[in-house]
Design a protein around this motif. Structure first.
Motif, PDB file in Angstrom:
ATOM      1  N   MET A 285       0.848  -1.198   0.000  1.00 34.46           N
ATOM      2  CA  MET A 285       0.000   0.000   0.000  1.00 34.46           C
ATOM      3  C   MET A 285       0.881   1.245   0.000  1.00 34.46           C
ATOM      4  O   MET A 285       1.650   1.464   0.935  1.00 34.46           O
ATOM      5  N   LEU A 286       0.788   2.045  -1.050  1.00 33.45           N
ATOM      6  CA  LEU A 286       1.562   3.281  -1.164  1.00 33.45           C
ATOM      7  C   LEU A 286       0.676   4.485  -0.834  1.00 33.45           C
ATOM      8  O   LEU A 286      -0.557   4.420  -0.977  1.00 33.45           O
ATOM      9  N   PRO A 287       1.281   5.599  -0.429  1.00 34.09           N
ATOM     10  CA  PRO A 287       0.478   6.800  -0.146  1.00 34.09           C
ATOM     11  C   PRO A 287      -0.328   7.281  -1.343  1.00 34.09           C
ATOM     12  O   PRO A 287      -1.338   7.967  -1.161  1.00 34.09           O
ATOM     13  N   THR A 288       0.110   6.944  -2.539  1.00 32.54           N
ATOM     14  CA  THR A 288      -0.607   7.376  -3.742  1.00 32.54           C
ATOM     15  C   THR A 288      -1.766   6.460  -4.108  1.00 32.54           C
ATOM     16  O   THR A 288      -2.502   6.748  -5.056  1.00 32.54           O
ATOM     17  N   ASP A 289      -1.950   5.373  -3.380  1.00 29.80           N
ATOM     18  CA  ASP A 289      -3.054   4.447  -3.664  1.00 29.80           C
ATOM     19  C   ASP A 289      -4.383   5.143  -3.391  1.00 29.80           C
ATOM     20  O   ASP A 289      -4.598   5.655  -2.295  1.00 29.80           O
ATOM     21  N   PRO A 290      -5.299   5.183  -4.359  1.00 30.81           N
ATOM     22  CA  PRO A 290      -6.574   5.888  -4.147  1.00 30.81           C
ATOM     23  C   PRO A 290      -7.445   5.273  -3.055  1.00 30.81           C
ATOM     24  O   PRO A 290      -8.356   5.932  -2.555  1.00 30.81           O
ATOM     25  N   ASP A 291      -7.180   4.024  -2.675  1.00 33.41           N
ATOM     26  CA  ASP A 291      -7.968   3.369  -1.631  1.00 33.41           C
ATOM     27  C   ASP A 291      -7.327   3.468  -0.257  1.00 33.41           C
ATOM     28  O   ASP A 291      -7.828   2.881   0.712  1.00 33.41           O
ATOM     29  N   ALA A 292      -6.218   4.212  -0.147  1.00 31.81           N
ATOM     30  CA  ALA A 292      -5.476   4.247   1.112  1.00 31.81           C
ATOM     31  C   ALA A 292      -6.313   4.815   2.259  1.00 31.81           C
ATOM     32  O   ALA A 292      -6.232   4.320   3.393  1.00 31.81           O
ATOM     33  N   GLY A 293      -7.117   5.830   1.994  1.00 28.62           N
ATOM     34  CA  GLY A 293      -7.927   6.423   3.053  1.00 28.62           C
ATOM     35  C   GLY A 293      -8.926   5.437   3.628  1.00 28.62           C
ATOM     36  O   GLY A 293      -9.047   5.289   4.853  1.00 28.62           O
ATOM     37  N   GLN A 294      -9.659   4.743   2.775  1.00 28.89           N
ATOM     38  CA  GLN A 294     -10.619   3.750   3.240  1.00 28.89           C
ATOM     39  C   GLN A 294      -9.912   2.588   3.941  1.00 28.89           C
ATOM     40  O   GLN A 294     -10.431   2.034   4.914  1.00 28.89           O
ATOM     41  N   PHE A 295      -8.750   2.213   3.443  1.00 28.13           N
ATOM     42  CA  PHE A 295      -7.957   1.171   4.085  1.00 28.13           C
ATOM     43  C   PHE A 295      -7.615   1.574   5.516  1.00 28.13           C
ATOM     44  O   PHE A 295      -7.726   0.764   6.456  1.00 28.13           O
ATOM     45  N   LEU A 296      -7.206   2.824   5.716  1.00 26.09           N
ATOM     46  CA  LEU A 296      -6.876   3.300   7.061  1.00 26.09           C
ATOM     47  C   LEU A 296      -8.097   3.297   7.979  1.00 26.09           C
ATOM     48  O   LEU A 296      -7.989   3.027   9.172  1.00 26.09           O
ATOM     49  N   LEU A 297      -9.252   3.591   7.431  1.00 29.36           N
ATOM     50  CA  LEU A 297     -10.469   3.629   8.241  1.00 29.36           C
ATOM     51  C   LEU A 297     -10.952   2.224   8.615  1.00 29.36           C
ATOM     52  O   LEU A 297     -11.450   2.008   9.720  1.00 29.36           O
ATOM     53  N   ARG A 298     -10.814   1.264   7.711  1.00 31.62           N
ATOM     54  CA  ARG A 298     -11.377  -0.064   7.920  1.00 31.62           C
ATOM     55  C   ARG A 298     -10.416  -1.024   8.604  1.00 31.62           C
ATOM     56  O   ARG A 298     -10.831  -1.976   9.255  1.00 31.62           O
ATOM     57  N   GLY A 299      -9.123  -0.796   8.439  1.00 38.72           N
ATOM     58  CA  GLY A 299      -8.139  -1.782   8.863  1.00 38.72           C
ATOM     59  C   GLY A 299      -8.070  -1.976  10.371  1.00 38.72           C
ATOM     60  O   GLY A 299      -8.394  -1.085  11.163  1.00 38.72           O
ATOM     61  N   THR A 300      -7.626  -3.150  10.752  1.00 38.44           N
ATOM     62  CA  THR A 300      -7.399  -3.478  12.160  1.00 38.44           C
ATOM     63  C   THR A 300      -6.000  -3.052  12.561  1.00 38.44           C
ATOM     64  O   THR A 300      -5.015  -3.413  11.892  1.00 38.44           O
ATOM     65  N   LEU A 301      -5.908  -2.278  13.638  1.00 41.60           N
ATOM     66  CA  LEU A 301      -4.620  -1.766  14.097  1.00 41.60           C
ATOM     67  C   LEU A 301      -4.010  -2.681  15.147  1.00 41.60           C
ATOM     68  O   LEU A 301      -4.701  -3.146  16.054  1.00 41.60           O
ATOM     69  N   GLU A 302      -2.718  -2.916  15.026  1.00 38.80           N
ATOM     70  CA  GLU A 302      -1.973  -3.664  16.037  1.00 38.80           C
ATOM     71  C   GLU A 302      -0.688  -2.901  16.338  1.00 38.80           C
ATOM     72  O   GLU A 302       0.141  -2.678  15.442  1.00 38.80           O
ATOM     73  N   ILE A 303      -0.538  -2.477  17.575  1.00 38.77           N
ATOM     74  CA  ILE A 303       0.608  -1.659  17.958  1.00 38.77           C
ATOM     75  C   ILE A 303       1.898  -2.470  17.888  1.00 38.77           C
ATOM     76  O   ILE A 303       1.990  -3.576  18.422  1.00 38.77           O
ATOM     77  N   GLU A 304       2.903  -1.908  17.215  1.00 37.65           N
ATOM     78  CA  GLU A 304       4.209  -2.550  17.087  1.00 37.65           C
ATOM     79  C   GLU A 304       5.275  -1.864  17.925  1.00 37.65           C
ATOM     80  O   GLU A 304       6.270  -2.478  18.299  1.00 37.65           O
ATOM     81  N   GLY A 305       5.091  -0.584  18.211  1.00 38.84           N
ATOM     82  CA  GLY A 305       6.082   0.134  18.992  1.00 38.84           C
ATOM     83  C   GLY A 305       5.737   1.602  19.090  1.00 38.84           C
ATOM     84  O   GLY A 305       4.708   2.055  18.586  1.00 38.84           O
ATOM     85  N   ARG A 306       6.601   2.334  19.763  1.00 38.71           N
ATOM     86  CA  ARG A 306       6.389   3.777  19.959  1.00 38.71           C
ATOM     87  C   ARG A 306       7.567   4.540  19.387  1.00 38.71           C
ATOM     88  O   ARG A 306       8.728   4.131  19.540  1.00 38.71           O
ATOM     89  N   LEU A 307       7.281   5.654  18.722  1.00 39.39           N
ATOM     90  CA  LEU A 307       8.331   6.537  18.227  1.00 39.39           C
ATOM     91  C   LEU A 307       8.695   7.484  19.361  1.00 39.39           C
ATOM     92  O   LEU A 307       7.978   8.448  19.651  1.00 39.39           O
ATOM     93  N   VAL A 308       9.805   7.208  20.021  1.00 36.81           N
ATOM     94  CA  VAL A 308      10.111   7.875  21.289  1.00 36.81           C
ATOM     95  C   VAL A 308      10.585   9.310  21.114  1.00 36.81           C
ATOM     96  O   VAL A 308      10.596  10.083  22.074  1.00 36.81           O
ATOM     97  N   ASP A 309      10.991   9.712  19.911  1.00 35.37           N
ATOM     98  CA  ASP A 309      11.471  11.080  19.711  1.00 35.37           C
ATOM     99  C   ASP A 309      10.329  12.083  19.589  1.00 35.37           C
ATOM    100  O   ASP A 309      10.558  13.295  19.633  1.00 35.37           O
ATOM    101  N   ALA A 310       9.103  11.610  19.415  1.00 39.79           N
ATOM    102  CA  ALA A 310       7.958  12.507  19.248  1.00 39.79           C
ATOM    103  C   ALA A 310       7.535  13.103  20.581  1.00 39.79           C
ATOM    104  O   ALA A 310       7.634  12.452  21.631  1.00 39.79           O
ATOM    105  N   SER A 311       7.059  14.343  20.564  1.00 40.62           N
ATOM    106  CA  SER A 311       6.652  15.012  21.793  1.00 40.62           C
ATOM    107  C   SER A 311       5.296  14.526  22.296  1.00 40.62           C
ATOM    108  O   SER A 311       5.006  14.604  23.482  1.00 40.62           O
ATOM    109  N   ASN A 312       4.445  14.021  21.387  1.00 40.87           N
ATOM    110  CA  ASN A 312       3.168  13.438  21.769  1.00 40.87           C
ATOM    111  C   ASN A 312       3.217  11.932  21.547  1.00 40.87           C
ATOM    112  O   ASN A 312       4.105  11.428  20.855  1.00 40.87           O
TER     113      ASN A 312
END
Length: 265
Positions: A1-28
Motif C-alpha cells: 500500500m503506497l500513499p498514492t493508492d486511491p484506496d489508502a484512506g478507506q484502508f486506514l479507516l477499515r483496517g485493524t490496528l496492532e501496535i508494534e512500537g512507539r516513536l520515542v522522539d515525538a513530543s506526543n
C-alpha cells in the motif's frame, strides 16, 4: 500500500490496528502500528488524542484533527504532499492514523546542515551558523519543485513546526510532509525551515493549486474542515489562500517572532 493508492484512506479507516512500537522522539504519543484489511497489510502512525501534550496556544485535544485537516487541504488543492490521514478509533481511543512512508536509509534527505564548501549545487541556504567545534555551517534545503510546493502549502495551513525531519522522500520518489498537529491556527504561527524562495514569485503549479483550493473552500470542504477546526480558523485559512493569490509571492520571514522551529530537525 503506497500513499498514492486511491484506496489508502478507506484502508486506514477499515483496517485493524496492532501496535508494534512507539516513536520515542515525538513530543506526543506516537505509535507505529501494523494495519490489515481484506488481506492487505501495511504500517501506519497512530496518534491517540489522549496522548496529546497540552499546548498553551492550541486547544486541548485538537492536534489529531488538525493533522487530518492539513491532509484535506492538501488533497483539495491537488498537492499530494501529505500521506493519507484519517481520524478513527484505535487501541487507545480516537486518534489520527496516517499511512507510513518508507524511506531509503541511504538517501541524504532534502534538508541538511553542511559545511559551506559541501553545500550541494542549487540548494538554498537558510541560516548560517557554527557547529559544535566552531566551524562554519549552513542550514539549507533542496530546490526540488515538490519542496517549493510544500513551502506554499505550509504558508496556507500556517504550519508552526516545519522541521527538516518532518519532510520525507519516499521510496516511491515522492516528497511527503508529516507531523501537522500544530497547523491551521487563525493567528500567524508560521515556523519553517523552507525559506529558500522568500520573495520569489509563486510557480504556476502553485497558483493553480491555490485557485482550486479557494473554489473548494466555497463548497463542502469548509463544512468538512469545521469538524476538525473552528469556524474562525476556516475563515483564516480562506484569507491566507486569497492573500497568496492576490500577492503571488513567497512570504519572507516575520521578524516579530521566531520564523524557524527549534530544533530545526
Amino acid at each position: 500500500m503506497l500513499p498514492t493508492d486511491p484506496d489508502a484512506g478507506q484502508f486506514l479507516l477499515r483496517g485493524t490496528l496492532e501496535i508494534e512500537g512507539r516513536l520515542v522522539d515525538a513530543s506526543n504519543a506516537t505509535l507505529l502500528c501494523g494495519i490489515e484489511a481484506d488481506g492487505v497489510s501495511a504500517r501506519c502512525v497512530y496518534k491517540p488524542v489522549r496522548g496529546e501534550r497540552p499546548l498553551w496556544d492550541f486547544p486541548d485535544g485538537t492536534l489529531a484533527g488538525r493533522e487530518v485537516g492539513a491532509y484535506l487541504v492538501a488533497e483539495a488543492a491537488g498537492l499530494p504532499l501529505i500521506p493519507p490521514t484519517v481520524l478513527r478509533d484505535g487501541p487507545f481511543g480516537p486518534g489520527m492514523a496516517q499511512l507510513w512512508v518508507d524511506t531509503d536509509t541511504d538517501d541524504p534527505g532534502v534538508v541538511d546542515v553542511v559545511a559551506p564548501r559541501d553545500l550541494p549545487e542549487g540548494w538554498k541556504p537558510i541560516l548560517r551558523a557554527q557547529d559544535s567545534e566552531g566551524a562554519p555551517a549552513v542550514l539549507a534545503h533542496s530546490p526540488l519543485p515538490a519542496i517549493a510546493h510544500l513551502c506554499a502549502l505550509d504558508v496556507v495551513i500556517n504550519n508552526a513546526d516545519r522541521k527538516g525531519g518532518h519532510i520525507l522522500r519516499g521510496v516511491d520518489g515522492n516528497v511527503y510532509g508529516v507531523d501537522h498537529g500544530i497547523c491551521l491556527h487563525r493567528e500567524h504561527k508560521l515556523r519553517t525551515v523552507l525559506w529558500g524562495w522568500a520573495g520569489e514569485p509563486l510557480p504556476d503549479e502553485v497558483l493553480d493549486a491555490l485557485a482550486r483550493l479557494r473554489a473548494e473552500l466555497s463548497g463542502p470542504l469548509a463544512q468538512t474542515l469545521a469538524e476538525h477546526i473552528t469556524g474562525a480558523e476556516v475563515k483564516a485559512l480562506r484569507s491566507r489562500v486569497s492573500r497568496l493569490l492576490n500577492t503571488p509571492v513567497y512570504p519572507s520571514p516575520d521578524e516579530s517572532h521566531y520564523p524557524i522551529p527549534w530544533p530545526a530537525f
